[in-house]
Design a protein around this motif. Structure first.
Motif, PDB file in Angstrom:
ATOM      1  N   ASN A  33       0.814  -1.119  -0.132  1.00 26.58           N
ATOM      2  CA  ASN A  33       0.060   0.187   0.158  1.00 26.58           C
ATOM      3  C   ASN A  33       0.988   1.285  -0.072  1.00 26.58           C
ATOM      4  O   ASN A  33       0.552   2.276   0.816  1.00 26.58           O
TER       5      ASN A  33
ATOM      6  N   SER B 222      -1.481   0.376  -8.845  1.00 19.31           N
ATOM      7  CA  SER B 222      -2.589   0.254  -8.039  1.00 19.31           C
ATOM      8  C   SER B 222      -3.495  -1.149  -8.759  1.00 19.31           C
ATOM      9  O   SER B 222      -3.313  -1.519  -9.720  1.00 19.31           O
TER      10      SER B 222
ATOM     11  N   ARG C 196      -6.445  -1.149  -9.348  1.00 17.32           N
ATOM     12  CA  ARG C 196      -7.437  -0.766 -10.558  1.00 17.32           C
ATOM     13  C   ARG C 196      -6.565  -0.820 -11.879  1.00 17.32           C
ATOM     14  O   ARG C 196      -7.069  -1.365 -12.878  1.00 17.32           O
ATOM     15  N   GLU C 197      -5.443  -0.513 -11.866  1.00 18.93           N
ATOM     16  CA  GLU C 197      -4.370  -0.577 -13.081  1.00 18.93           C
ATOM     17  C   GLU C 197      -4.120  -2.102 -13.480  1.00 18.93           C
ATOM     18  O   GLU C 197      -4.244  -2.252 -14.519  1.00 18.93           O
TER      19      GLU C 197
ATOM     20  N   GLU D 245      -7.385  -3.503 -14.894  1.00 16.62           N
ATOM     21  CA  GLU D 245      -7.758  -3.016 -16.130  1.00 16.62           C
ATOM     22  C   GLU D 245      -7.040  -3.786 -17.061  1.00 16.62           C
ATOM     23  O   GLU D 245      -7.564  -4.000 -18.415  1.00 16.62           O
TER      24      GLU D 245
ATOM     25  N   PHE E 121     -18.694  -5.742  11.839  1.00 14.90           N
ATOM     26  CA  PHE E 121     -19.859  -5.408  11.739  1.00 14.90           C
ATOM     27  C   PHE E 121     -20.152  -4.263  10.278  1.00 14.90           C
ATOM     28  O   PHE E 121     -21.135  -4.461   9.697  1.00 14.90           O
TER      29      PHE E 121
ATOM     30  N   ARG F 178     -19.653  -5.969   7.187  1.00  8.84           N
ATOM     31  CA  ARG F 178     -20.703  -6.582   6.814  1.00  8.84           C
ATOM     32  C   ARG F 178     -21.917  -5.792   6.503  1.00  8.84           C
ATOM     33  O   ARG F 178     -22.686  -6.153   5.535  1.00  8.84           O
ATOM     34  N   LEU F 179     -22.074  -4.725   7.278  1.00  6.44           N
ATOM     35  CA  LEU F 179     -23.048  -3.815   6.821  1.00  6.44           C
ATOM     36  C   LEU F 179     -23.091  -3.201   5.450  1.00  6.44           C
ATOM     37  O   LEU F 179     -23.907  -3.217   4.708  1.00  6.44           O
ATOM     38  N   LEU F 180     -21.837  -2.737   5.312  1.00  4.63           N
ATOM     39  CA  LEU F 180     -21.556  -2.089   3.948  1.00  4.63           C
ATOM     40  C   LEU F 180     -21.634  -3.003   2.953  1.00  4.63           C
ATOM     41  O   LEU F 180     -22.318  -2.760   1.743  1.00  4.63           O
TER      42      LEU F 180
ATOM     43  N   MET G 109     -23.693  -5.495   2.720  1.00  6.52           N
ATOM     44  CA  MET G 109     -25.044  -5.761   2.507  1.00  6.52           C
ATOM     45  C   MET G 109     -25.740  -4.916   1.430  1.00  6.52           C
ATOM     46  O   MET G 109     -26.696  -5.004   0.848  1.00  6.52           O
ATOM     47  N   LEU G 110     -25.168  -3.632   1.738  1.00 10.87           N
ATOM     48  CA  LEU G 110     -25.685  -2.373   1.148  1.00 10.87           C
ATOM     49  C   LEU G 110     -24.920  -2.144  -0.284  1.00 10.87           C
ATOM     50  O   LEU G 110     -25.339  -1.071  -1.018  1.00 10.87           O
TER      51      LEU G 110
ATOM     52  N   LEU H  42     -22.013  -1.375  -0.538  1.00  8.40           N
ATOM     53  CA  LEU H  42     -21.294  -0.263  -0.969  1.00  8.40           C
ATOM     54  C   LEU H  42     -19.734  -0.489  -0.112  1.00  8.40           C
ATOM     55  O   LEU H  42     -18.962   0.666   0.371  1.00  8.40           O
TER      56      LEU H  42
ATOM     57  N   PRO I 187      -1.220   3.935  -3.313  1.00 10.39           N
ATOM     58  CA  PRO I 187      -0.924   3.776  -4.500  1.00 10.39           C
ATOM     59  C   PRO I 187      -2.139   4.505  -5.136  1.00 10.39           C
ATOM     60  O   PRO I 187      -3.339   4.646  -4.651  1.00 10.39           O
TER      61      PRO I 187
ATOM     62  N   TYR J 240      -4.278   5.942  -8.751  1.00  6.98           N
ATOM     63  CA  TYR J 240      -4.619   5.276  -9.983  1.00  6.98           C
ATOM     64  C   TYR J 240      -3.815   6.018 -11.152  1.00  6.98           C
ATOM     65  O   TYR J 240      -4.054   7.304 -10.961  1.00  6.98           O
TER      66      TYR J 240
ATOM     67  N   ALA K 215      -1.740   2.605 -16.399  1.00  5.81           N
ATOM     68  CA  ALA K 215      -2.789   1.723 -16.854  1.00  5.81           C
ATOM     69  C   ALA K 215      -2.692   1.532 -18.410  1.00  5.81           C
ATOM     70  O   ALA K 215      -2.592   0.553 -19.112  1.00  5.81           O
TER      71      ALA K 215
END
Lengths: 277, 666
Positions: free
Chosen positions: A177, A183, A185-186, A189, A253, A256-258, A260-261, A263, B645, B647, B652
């Motif tokens: 991190n 990242s 996301r990279e 993709e 908790f 788990r709550l997030l 479920m939603l 999010l 990190p 994006y 990418a």
């Protein structure tokens, strides 16, 4: 219903990304979920499962089975703390590359045994192996780390798997991190498959190798083990038997709550898992 | 803002759903298109905390209903055994029960231990019907049986005739389970044979007891003897014997007397004893049968006679000159009128050069009656001479017969050695069964005594708490209606001592934390202890404070599993304002205990102490300090905020281009 063993090839194009660590801990997690698991140290160049489980002084190993000097049954050891069956590698064995035919034979032979999963820890790289042999595996897991050269190697390996028609997934290991890392996301993709796990760079891993106990067995509630549990949670459907556990799967908790939603911060991986299963 | 409100609303709804879920799962009624009513049930399992590692074991369980309805038929469940450490399943099988109209069903499951080792396991039993689930679990440890061994069996190579002999050894339980009902049998074979049995307290795993058994009156006959010792015991329901140990020794003669001097107990028993019918019209109303004396000390006894005839008598007593050096009489010539009694004092005076041993001394008695007739008789007195031992106790006995031998009286002297006291010893007397009709005819005084019948002999056990060195303790007895009192000479005596058992080192205190307590606060003493036993065992922690201090919890009992670190906390809820106070901690389990003194310091609260409160500072200064602290914290966190990190579309894109290159390359 169990349709025969589900063979997983844990692989990478690059060495030192954590294949063995992940193979050992995935197999341990599956075993502790009550699945019958065989872990095969198929890394002919540098067998190292023994260092993780305390089998580094075996007299017979995988290459002896390949060379037909020993039967697989006579070499397989039960690792009592985890219940894993292990076909270990012998440190002094030949490092000659096994022929695709020999590999195919052994995979077929092992798949006749009464296992739910067979996890192969393989040597780094992708050798010119024919599709017929590679298709003996049900799935390949590509391991990478979040840095450019490793990600590039993973993309290259994914392409080769695509060419021979083997299904593959990606686990990103040793995530620190830090800003300099690629990242997630990279990676997602650029990788044309399912990302099934993101494992943190955790001190429990070197500790577990030092203690010769799988990290998942030492602590099932730290970040690393929770991610391992998450990565294996999709495998029940593969063999038609669903064992459930609350280990590592619950989260807080709020998580788990997030979740479920819809999010939650786990959303990305959960979504990938849903697609893959 | 709207997003947060939406999120909160959804969170509230989700919380309600989650809270409701457990009740839905345990509901006795399931609605699933049609209504299925299930009789609510529960289950419990009974398993010992410690099992021997047999090929297969059995767990008993009971399924019962919690309302007035029968247990469902074909109720299916699963019995699972897991390794407690790894959680790996080592055994699993389906189980089922059928109520058949009963509200309670007892059943059992037998499981194989082929995949188990001597470790701790958890057995789970779960039943489910539709969505109604009940389960139970028990923890148990697999161990090997107890293994009691007799170690270091020590016997002297030779012993003087008549002397006591001491066997010393250690009983050690080298197994993994406790042993109980321990009985040690000693079989002595040789010119004379003896069998003895002794019971001992239970031994925990690894525990040992040092034993010393001193036997008297078993060396009366010269020769070579062999002694065999075997311990029998019970462990987890199994009866077993230890490996027998044997040793040999010789009984040698040290007597410096010619004929009649030796013979020991058996000879004396056969010939000794006053006989009322030996001399007509003379009755021996008091006659010593056996007297014991220590070298260099005088022992006094007496012979009482009565003329039961109608005419006066003259009675002469004579002791052979070879015995006169250690036995003397107060009178040798007596004149007795009809019905007249008299007493002759008998002095035993063994000097220091007289060898120890058992002597049978003949006393010739002749009576001359007034009508001119004469009669002769020989009475035998058994005299034991012992030398006080420096290290082992000595048992000396005096036996007297009265009323023409129908009543036997005795004095037993237990003499502590010169250099050691006796503690927690047991005196066991083995009296031949033919001496009395039944055990109620035997009466013992002076020591707490228990009389049992073992293999046809009376086993009289007397407890000796403490006897200082070089001191003597006496026990008295009388036997009513004695059938054959001369056999008392064949009684054997043994003193066995069980040393303080060696505490098994299974309790190891890892840490005791007793922080200084401020006068206006409560405090906690934390004790961490590692249990290294091999089986699950209850352990009690007791913390005793001084009278001024009150604890919330004085005693805590917990069952410890092998290699479990137990952490117990004792909360001090009431205490004085200052001072140092000593607490006593006791930790106990079977076969082991620990005690610690824990000093606890209580200091008065000082509101003026610098650094504890900033109220004495002006408000603006406190604000400045607060801001400075925030700045320091932010500075420390600077590297952690936003360092993950990011994006990068450029990176990418580069990766995607690489992928395309790879794809094109083939």
């Amino acid at each position: 219903m169990n349709n025969g063993p589900y063979a997983i090839r844990v692989s990478s194009q690059k060495g030192g990304v954590g294949k063995t660590t992940i193979a050992v801990n995935l197999a341990t997690a599956l075993s502790l979920l009550n699945y019958k698991v065989l872990l095969v140290d198929a890394d002919h160049t540098n067998p190292s499962i023994g260092f993780h489980l305390g089998f580094d002084q075996v007299n017979k190993g995988f290459m002896d089975v390949i060379g037909k000097k020993s039967s697989a049954k006579s070499v397989i050891i039960t690792h009592a703390p985890t219940g894993l069956h292990v076909l270990p590698g012998r440190i002094g064995a030949t490092t000659k590359v096994p022929t695709p035919r020999a590999m195919q034979d052994i995979i077929f032979a092992l798949k006749k045994e009464n296992y739910d999963f067979i996890v192969f820890d393989t040597a780094p790289g992708f050798f010119p192996e024919p599709a017929s042999y590679m298709k003996s595996y049900n799935e390949a897991i590509i391991i990478t780390t979040p840095e450019m050269s490793s990600c590039t190697s993973a993309i290259r390996l994914a392409h080769k798997y695509d060419k021979v028609g083997i299904k593959h997934s990606l686990i990103v290991n040793r995530i620190k991190n830090r800003g300099y890392e690629v990242s997630l996301r990279e990676i997602e993709e650029s990788y044309n498959g399912v990302m099934t796990g993101t494992l943190p760079d955790d001190d429990i891993v070197p500790l577990s190798i030092s203690e010769r106990i799988p990290a998942y067995l030492i602590n099932q509630n730290n970040k690393f083990s929770r991610q391992v549990a998450k990565a294996v949670s999709r495998y029940g459907a593969k063999v038609g038997i669903n064992y459930t556990t609350n280990i590592g799967g619950g989260g807080s908790f709020i998580d788990r709550l997030l979740a479920m939603l819809g999010l939650g911060r786990r959303n990305r991986i959960s979504q990938s898992l849903k697609e893959s299963v | 803002m709207m997003r947060e409100l939406k999120l909160l609303t959804l969170a509230a709804i989700a919380t309600l759903i989650m809270l409701a879920q457990p009740y839905a799962g345990n509901s006795a009624v399931q609605v699933n298109g049609s209504v299925t009513v299930i009789c609510p049930f529960n289950v419990y399992m009974t398993l010992p905390s410690t099992y021997p590692r047999l090929p297969s074991l059995t767990a008993n369980y009971t399924v019962y209903t919690t309302q007035s309805c029968p247990v469902e038929n074909n109720l299916a469940g699963t019995f699972t055994v897991r390794n407690q450490t790894s959680n790996a399943i080592v055994y699993q099988e389906p189980v089922s029960v059928s109520g058949n109209g009963n509200s309670r069903v007892n059943s059992a499951v037998t499981f194989s231990t082929s995949n188990m080792f001597n470790l701790t396991y958890v057995a789970y039993l779960a039943f489910s019907l539709s969505r109604y689930n009940q389960s139970t679990s028990n923890t148990f440890a697999l161990v090997n049986y107890a293994n009691v061994m007799i170690q270091g069996f020590r016997v002297p190579q030779s012993v003087n005739q008549g002397d006591a002999i001491t066997y010393a050894f250690t009983l050690h339980n080298v197994g993994q389970a406790a042993s109980s009902a321990i009985s040690l049998s000693l079989a002595i074979s040789g010119p004379q044979s003896f069998n003895f049995a002794y019971g001992f307290p239970a031994l925990s795993p690894g525990q040992s007891s040092n034993l010393s058994i001193t036997l008297s009156n078993v060396t009366g006959t010269v020769g070579t003897y062999s002694v065999k010792a075997v311990a029998s015991y019970n462990s987890l329901g199994l009866s077993a014997n230890s490996i027998p140990v044997t040793a040999a020794y010789s009984v040698v003669s040290q007597q410096n007397f010619p004929s009649g001097g030796g013979g020991g107990g058996s000879t004396g028993g056969g010939a000794g004893g006053g006989s009322g019918s030996a001399l007509p019209q003379v009755s021996f109303t008091y006659m010593p049968l056996s007297v014991a004396g220590q070298q260099g000390q005088i022992v006094q006894s007496q012979i009482s006679l009565m003329n039961t005839g109608s005419l006066p008598q003259q009675i002469n007593l004579n002791v052979s000159s070879i015995y006169s050096k250690f036995l003397g009489l107060s009178a040798y010539n007596l004149n007795l009128l009809p019905n007249q009694s008299t007493t002759v004092q008998v002095y035993f005076k063994p000097n220091l050069t007289l060898s120890t041993g058992v002597y049978t001394v003949p006393v010739q008695i002749s009576a001359a009656y007034q009508d001119g007739q004469k009669a002769n008789s020989t009475q035998y007195l058994t005299f034991s001479i012992y030398k006080q031992n420096n290290t082992v106790p000595t048992v000396a006995t005096q036996i007297y017969l009265t009323n023409s031998t129908k009543l036997a009286n005795g004095v037993i002297s237990i003499i502590a050695p010169k250099n050691a006291s006796i503690n927690n010893a047991t005196l066991v007397q083995w009296i031949p069964g033919s001496v009395a009709m039944n055990a109620s005819d035997l009466n013992f005084y002076g020591l707490p005594t228990n009389i049992t019948v073992v293999n046809g002999s009376y086993k009289v056990s007397s407890y000796i708490g403490n006897l200082p060195r070089n001191q003597t303790l006496y026990e008295y007895y009388s036997i009513r209606g004695s059938v054959n009192p001369q056999l008392l000479l064949r009684s054997q005596y043994s003193i066995y001592t069980l040393s303080a058992t060696q505490a098994q080192d299974v309790l190891k205190v890892a840490d005791i934390s007793a922080p200084t307590i401020v006068s206006n606060a409560i405090g906690t003493i934390t004790v961490s202890m590692l249990y290294t036993g091999t089986s699950a065992q209850p352990i009690s922690f007791t913390m005793l404070p001084p009278p001024q201090i009150t604890l919330a919890n004085y005693t805590q009992n917990v069952t410890a599993l092998p290699n479990e670190l137990l952490v117990r906390q004792f909360r001090i809820i009431k205490h004085p304002d200052n001072g140092t106070y000593l607490f006593q901690l006791y930790i106990k389990t079977e076969g082991a205990n620990l005690s610690y003194g824990i000093p606890v310091v209580i200091t008065p609260n000082n509101p003026q102490a610098p650094g504890t409160d900033l109220s004495f500072l002006p408000t603006y200064l406190r604000i400045i300090i607060f801001i400075a602290l925030v700045i320091v914290i932010l500075w420390l966190l600077r590297g952690r905020i936003g360092r993950g990190p990011k994006y990068s579309p450029e990176r990418a894109g580069r990766l995607i281009r690489i992928r395309e290159q790879i794809n094109r390359g083939d």
